[in-house]
Design an enzyme around this catalytic site. Structure first.
Site, PDB file in Angstrom:
ATOM      1  N   HIS A 161       0.633  -0.493  -0.669  1.00 33.04           N
ATOM      2  CA  HIS A 161       0.407  -1.369   0.497  1.00 33.04           C
ATOM      3  C   HIS A 161      -1.077  -1.368   0.876  1.00 33.04           C
ATOM      4  CE1 HIS A 161       4.716  -0.046   1.712  1.00 33.04           C
ATOM      5  NE2 HIS A 161       4.809  -1.304   1.319  1.00 33.04           N
ATOM      6  N   SER A 209       8.462   2.657  -0.972  1.00 38.16           N
ATOM      7  CA  SER A 209       8.704   3.572   0.148  1.00 38.16           C
ATOM      8  C   SER A 209       9.988   4.361  -0.084  1.00 38.16           C
ATOM      9  CB  SER A 209       8.807   2.787   1.457  1.00 38.16           C
ATOM     10  OG  SER A 209       7.609   2.105   1.704  1.00 38.16           O
TER      11      SER A 209
END
Ligand code: PNS
Length: 168
Positions: free
Chosen positions: A17, A128
C-alpha cells in the site's frame, strides 16, 4: 490540480500500500487515503486505528491526507473533489474484481476515473490477511509493514490470544 483518492480497508496498511501511495503522490497533486468504515465487514482494527496506522506508517516528508469514509468510494471521491480513484494491482488475479469495481464506479459517477498502479515486484505477494495470519502464528513480518503496524498487530493479536512469538 488533480486530486486522487486511494480507498481501501487497510486492515492493516503494509509496504505494498505504501508503495502505491508514494507513487500516486508522484503523479497527482493531492492524494487522500480513504479508510473504509463498513459495519458489514469485520476488521481486526477499528476504522480510527486503521487510519492512525496509515498516518504513522507514512514517511514524515510526504503530504498525504488520511480520512475514514463510509458509503461508496465514488461518493468519497466526489466529496474530496477528486477526479481519480487509485487502486493497486498485484497480479492478474486482482484484475477481475478490480475491473468489475472500476466499471461499476464509472457507471455510478462517470466523472471519476480509476487508475491502476502496479505494485512493486517485491510486494506482489503481500496482503493484509496473509500478514495477519503470519503474525498470529508467530512468524516475522519485519520489513513488510511499518514498525508501528508491527507492534500494533502483535499487541492486538496477543490480546486476542492469537500471537505466539516464535521468532521465525
Ligand atoms: O482494501 P480493499 O478491501 O481491497 O478495498 C476495497 C474497497 C474499499 C475499495 C471497496 O470495497 C469499496 O470501494 N468499498 C466502498 C463501497 C463501494 O463503493 N462499493 C461499490 C464498489 S463498485
Amino acid at each position: 490540480m488533480t486530486t486522487a483518492v486511494y480507498p481501501g480497508s487497510f486492515d492493516p496498511i503494509h509496504s505494498g500500500h505504501l508503495d502505491v501511495i508514494r507513487r500516486a503522490r508522484e503523479i497527482f497533486d493531492r492524494v487522500v487515503v480513504g479508510v473504509l468504515d463498513n459495519d458489514q465487514k469485520s476488521y481486526l482494527f477499528s476504522v480510527e486505528e486503521r487510519a492512525e496506522l496509515v498516518r504513522q506508517s507514512l514517511p514524515a516528508d510526504i503530504d498525504i491526507e488520511v480520512r475514514p469514509f463510509s458509503g461508496l468510494a465514488v461518493g468519497f471521491a466526489v466529496s474530496e473533489r477528486a477526479g481519480v480513484i487509485v487502486r493497486g494491482l498485484r497480479a492478474v488475479s486482482d484484475l477481475d474484481s478490480e475491473f468489475q469495481m472500476a466499471l461499476m464506479n464509472r457507471r455510478l459517477e462517470p466523472s471519476v476515473h480509476t487508475v491502476f498502479l502496479t505494485t512493486a515486484f517485491a510486494n506482489v505477494y503481500l496482503s493484509s490477511s496473509l500478514l495477519k495470519d503470519v503474525c498470529a502464528h508467530g512468524g516475522s513480518i519485519e520489513g513488510l509493514v511499518s514498525p508501528a503496524v508491527e507492534s500494533a498487530l502483535q499487541q492486538k493479536l496477543a490480546r486476542s490470544g492469537a500471537a505466539a512469538p516464535r521468532g521465525v
